[in-house]
Design a protein around this motif. Structure first.
Motif, PDB file in Angstrom:
ATOM      1  N   LYS A  60     -36.327   4.363  66.784  1.00  0.00           N
ATOM      2  CA  LYS A  60     -37.074   4.915  65.653  1.00  0.00           C
ATOM      3  C   LYS A  60     -38.386   4.155  65.516  1.00  0.00           C
ATOM      4  CE  LYS A  60     -33.821   7.725  64.268  1.00  0.00           C
ATOM      5  NZ  LYS A  60     -33.972   9.157  64.280  1.00  0.00           N
ATOM      6  N   SER A  61     -39.304   4.728  64.748  1.00  0.00           N
ATOM      7  CA  SER A  61     -40.597   4.079  64.524  1.00  0.00           C
ATOM      8  C   SER A  61     -40.446   2.894  63.574  1.00  0.00           C
ATOM      9  CB  SER A  61     -41.588   5.079  63.935  1.00  0.00           C
ATOM     10  OG  SER A  61     -41.221   5.402  62.606  1.00  0.00           O
ATOM     11  N   GLN A  62     -41.437   2.035  63.595  1.00  0.00           N
ATOM     12  CA  GLN A  62     -41.453   0.890  62.686  1.00  0.00           C
ATOM     13  C   GLN A  62     -41.524   1.385  61.236  1.00  0.00           C
ATOM     14  OE1 GLN A  62     -41.226  -2.352  63.812  1.00  0.00           O
ATOM     15  NE2 GLN A  62     -41.063  -3.022  61.700  1.00  0.00           N
ATOM     16  N   THR A  63     -42.241   2.466  60.999  1.00  0.00           N
ATOM     17  CA  THR A  63     -42.347   3.041  59.657  1.00  0.00           C
ATOM     18  C   THR A  63     -40.982   3.494  59.153  1.00  0.00           C
ATOM     19  OG1 THR A  63     -44.597   3.765  60.141  1.00  0.00           O
ATOM     20  CG2 THR A  63     -43.493   4.825  58.276  1.00  0.00           C
ATOM     21  N   TYR A  64     -40.228   4.143  60.006  1.00  0.00           N
ATOM     22  CA  TYR A  64     -38.871   4.598  59.666  1.00  0.00           C
ATOM     23  C   TYR A  64     -38.004   3.395  59.293  1.00  0.00           C
ATOM     24  CZ  TYR A  64     -34.262   6.761  60.326  1.00  0.00           C
ATOM     25  OH  TYR A  64     -32.978   7.209  60.155  1.00  0.00           O
ATOM     26  N   ALA A  65     -38.042   2.367  60.127  1.00  0.00           N
ATOM     27  CA  ALA A  65     -37.231   1.170  59.876  1.00  0.00           C
ATOM     28  C   ALA A  65     -37.645   0.491  58.573  1.00  0.00           C
ATOM     29  CB  ALA A  65     -37.350   0.202  61.046  1.00  0.00           C
ATOM     30  N   ASN A  66     -38.941   0.442  58.311  1.00  0.00           N
ATOM     31  CA  ASN A  66     -39.423  -0.210  57.092  1.00  0.00           C
ATOM     32  C   ASN A  66     -39.006   0.542  55.830  1.00  0.00           C
ATOM     33  OD1 ASN A  66     -40.587  -2.445  58.273  1.00  0.00           O
ATOM     34  ND2 ASN A  66     -42.563  -1.430  58.560  1.00  0.00           N
ATOM     35  N   THR A  67     -38.885   1.858  55.925  1.00  0.00           N
ATOM     36  CA  THR A  67     -38.425   2.650  54.782  1.00  0.00           C
ATOM     37  C   THR A  67     -37.010   2.235  54.395  1.00  0.00           C
ATOM     38  OG1 THR A  67     -39.801   4.523  55.412  1.00  0.00           O
ATOM     39  CG2 THR A  67     -37.918   4.989  53.976  1.00  0.00           C
ATOM     40  N   TYR A  68     -36.135   2.151  55.383  1.00  0.00           N
ATOM     41  CA  TYR A  68     -34.750   1.759  55.113  1.00  0.00           C
ATOM     42  C   TYR A  68     -34.642   0.283  54.783  1.00  0.00           C
ATOM     43  CZ  TYR A  68     -33.306   6.408  55.960  1.00  0.00           C
ATOM     44  OH  TYR A  68     -33.159   7.764  55.830  1.00  0.00           O
ATOM     45  N   ARG A  69     -35.488  -0.525  55.379  1.00  0.00           N
ATOM     46  CA  ARG A  69     -35.534  -1.955  55.048  1.00  0.00           C
ATOM     47  C   ARG A  69     -35.811  -2.124  53.560  1.00  0.00           C
ATOM     48  NH1 ARG A  69     -39.689  -5.567  54.379  1.00  0.00           N
ATOM     49  NH2 ARG A  69     -39.230  -7.712  54.910  1.00  0.00           N
ATOM     50  N   ALA A  70     -36.812  -1.407  53.058  1.00  0.00           N
ATOM     51  CA  ALA A  70     -37.183  -1.497  51.642  1.00  0.00           C
ATOM     52  C   ALA A  70     -36.024  -1.067  50.740  1.00  0.00           C
ATOM     53  CB  ALA A  70     -38.414  -0.648  51.359  1.00  0.00           C
ATOM     54  N   ARG A  71     -35.328  -0.019  51.121  1.00  0.00           N
ATOM     55  CA  ARG A  71     -34.195   0.458  50.320  1.00  0.00           C
ATOM     56  C   ARG A  71     -33.064  -0.560  50.293  1.00  0.00           C
ATOM     57  NH1 ARG A  71     -33.680   6.811  52.177  1.00  0.00           N
ATOM     58  NH2 ARG A  71     -35.703   7.442  51.367  1.00  0.00           N
ATOM     59  N   LEU A  72     -32.766  -1.142  51.453  1.00  0.00           N
ATOM     60  CA  LEU A  72     -31.683  -2.129  51.523  1.00  0.00           C
ATOM     61  C   LEU A  72     -32.045  -3.411  50.782  1.00  0.00           C
ATOM     62  CD1 LEU A  72     -30.601  -1.535  55.218  1.00  0.00           C
ATOM     63  CD2 LEU A  72     -29.298  -0.936  53.163  1.00  0.00           C
ATOM     64  N   LEU A  73     -33.320  -3.794  50.823  1.00  0.00           N
ATOM     65  CA  LEU A  73     -33.779  -4.957  50.063  1.00  0.00           C
ATOM     66  C   LEU A  73     -33.651  -4.688  48.562  1.00  0.00           C
ATOM     67  CD1 LEU A  73     -36.959  -5.965  52.072  1.00  0.00           C
ATOM     68  CD2 LEU A  73     -34.951  -7.406  51.704  1.00  0.00           C
ATOM     69  N   GLU A  74     -34.052  -3.506  48.143  1.00  0.00           N
ATOM     70  CA  GLU A  74     -33.990  -3.141  46.725  1.00  0.00           C
ATOM     71  C   GLU A  74     -32.551  -3.144  46.204  1.00  0.00           C
ATOM     72  OE1 GLU A  74     -34.882   0.843  44.158  1.00  0.00           O
ATOM     73  OE2 GLU A  74     -36.405   0.244  45.621  1.00  0.00           O
ATOM     74  N   ASP A  75     -31.628  -2.737  47.050  1.00  0.00           N
ATOM     75  CA  ASP A  75     -30.210  -2.688  46.650  1.00  0.00           C
ATOM     76  C   ASP A  75     -29.470  -3.990  46.912  1.00  0.00           C
ATOM     77  OD1 ASP A  75     -30.484  -0.101  45.747  1.00  0.00           O
ATOM     78  OD2 ASP A  75     -29.770   0.803  47.608  1.00  0.00           O
ATOM     79  N   ASP A  76     -30.196  -5.040  47.340  1.00  0.00           N
ATOM     80  CA  ASP A  76     -29.630  -6.371  47.596  1.00  0.00           C
ATOM     81  C   ASP A  76     -28.546  -6.375  48.670  1.00  0.00           C
ATOM     82  OD1 ASP A  76     -31.299  -7.679  45.737  1.00  0.00           O
ATOM     83  OD2 ASP A  76     -29.973  -7.076  44.095  1.00  0.00           O
ATOM     84  N   VAL A  77     -28.658  -5.474  49.630  1.00  0.00           N
ATOM     85  CA  VAL A  77     -27.734  -5.472  50.776  1.00  0.00           C
ATOM     86  C   VAL A  77     -28.243  -6.445  51.827  1.00  0.00           C
ATOM     87  CG1 VAL A  77     -26.734  -4.062  52.623  1.00  0.00           C
ATOM     88  CG2 VAL A  77     -27.027  -3.101  50.331  1.00  0.00           C
ATOM     89  N   ILE A  78     -29.579  -6.527  51.968  1.00  0.00           N
ATOM     90  CA  ILE A  78     -30.201  -7.476  52.884  1.00  0.00           C
ATOM     91  C   ILE A  78     -31.206  -8.318  52.106  1.00  0.00           C
ATOM     92  CG2 ILE A  78     -29.870  -6.012  54.915  1.00  0.00           C
ATOM     93  CD1 ILE A  78     -32.854  -5.275  54.728  1.00  0.00           C
ATOM     94  N   LYS A  79     -31.670  -9.398  52.751  1.00  0.00           N
ATOM     95  CA  LYS A  79     -32.671 -10.278  52.142  1.00  0.00           C
ATOM     96  C   LYS A  79     -33.704 -10.657  53.183  1.00  0.00           C
ATOM     97  CE  LYS A  79     -29.775 -14.265  53.082  1.00  0.00           C
ATOM     98  NZ  LYS A  79     -28.973 -15.340  52.547  1.00  0.00           N
ATOM     99  N   ASN A  80     -34.886 -11.018  52.727  1.00  0.00           N
ATOM    100  CA  ASN A  80     -35.922 -11.493  53.626  1.00  0.00           C
ATOM    101  C   ASN A  80     -35.482 -12.817  54.238  1.00  0.00           C
ATOM    102  OD1 ASN A  80     -38.056  -9.558  53.495  1.00  0.00           O
ATOM    103  ND2 ASN A  80     -38.443 -10.234  51.406  1.00  0.00           N
ATOM    104  N   ALA A  81     -35.756 -12.958  55.529  1.00  0.00           N
ATOM    105  CA  ALA A  81     -35.381 -14.194  56.217  1.00  0.00           C
ATOM    106  C   ALA A  81     -36.558 -14.725  57.036  1.00  0.00           C
ATOM    107  CB  ALA A  81     -34.180 -13.936  57.117  1.00  0.00           C
ATOM    108  N   GLY A  82     -37.756 -14.550  56.513  1.00  0.00           N
ATOM    109  CA  GLY A  82     -38.952 -14.983  57.223  1.00  0.00           C
ATOM    110  C   GLY A  82     -39.783 -13.781  57.631  1.00  0.00           C
ATOM    111  N   TRP A  83     -40.920 -14.055  58.223  1.00  0.00           N
ATOM    112  CA  TRP A  83     -41.868 -13.001  58.601  1.00  0.00           C
ATOM    113  C   TRP A  83     -41.230 -11.997  59.564  1.00  0.00           C
ATOM    114  CZ3 TRP A  83     -46.194 -11.206  56.753  1.00  0.00           C
ATOM    115  CH2 TRP A  83     -46.939 -10.337  57.523  1.00  0.00           C
ATOM    116  N   GLY A  84     -41.072 -10.743  59.110  1.00  0.00           N
ATOM    117  CA  GLY A  84     -40.547  -9.680  59.956  1.00  0.00           C
ATOM    118  C   GLY A  84     -39.064  -9.782  60.255  1.00  0.00           C
ATOM    119  N   ARG A  85     -38.350 -10.564  59.483  1.00  0.00           N
ATOM    120  CA  ARG A  85     -36.922 -10.767  59.732  1.00  0.00           C
ATOM    121  C   ARG A  85     -36.128 -10.532  58.449  1.00  0.00           C
ATOM    122  NH1 ARG A  85     -36.241 -12.668  64.568  1.00  0.00           N
ATOM    123  NH2 ARG A  85     -34.202 -13.590  64.289  1.00  0.00           N
TER     124      ARG A  85
END
Length: 67
Positions: free
Chosen positions: A19-44
């Motif tokens: 998938k595109s980076q844009t696609y991944a970032n959309t789901y990344r943002a949703r998972l971050l908002e729902d506290d399923v994932i967390k930032n772990a450094g630049w791009g991680r």
């Protein structure tokens, strides 16, 4: 993400999903908002829910055996 032993690169996740980076970032943002994932450094990112990686690994193996 469950395949990685630690924080995952969002670019690598997009590549794995073909998938595109844009696609991944959309789901990344949703998972971050729902506290399923967390930032772990630049791009991680990493799982924010304790033991979620182990749970997903265990159940992925179970479902693969059923196919």
């Amino acid at each position: 993400m469950a395949k990685d032993d630690g924080p995952s690169s969002t670019a690598e996740i997009a590549k794995r999903l073909k998938k595109s980076q844009t696609y991944a970032n959309t789901y990344r943002a949703r998972l971050l908002e729902d506290d399923v994932i967390k930032n772990a450094g630049w791009g991680r990112v990493d799982f924010a829910i304790p033991y979620l990686r182990q749970y997903l690994r265990k159940h992925d193996a179970y479902y693969m055996q059923q196919e």
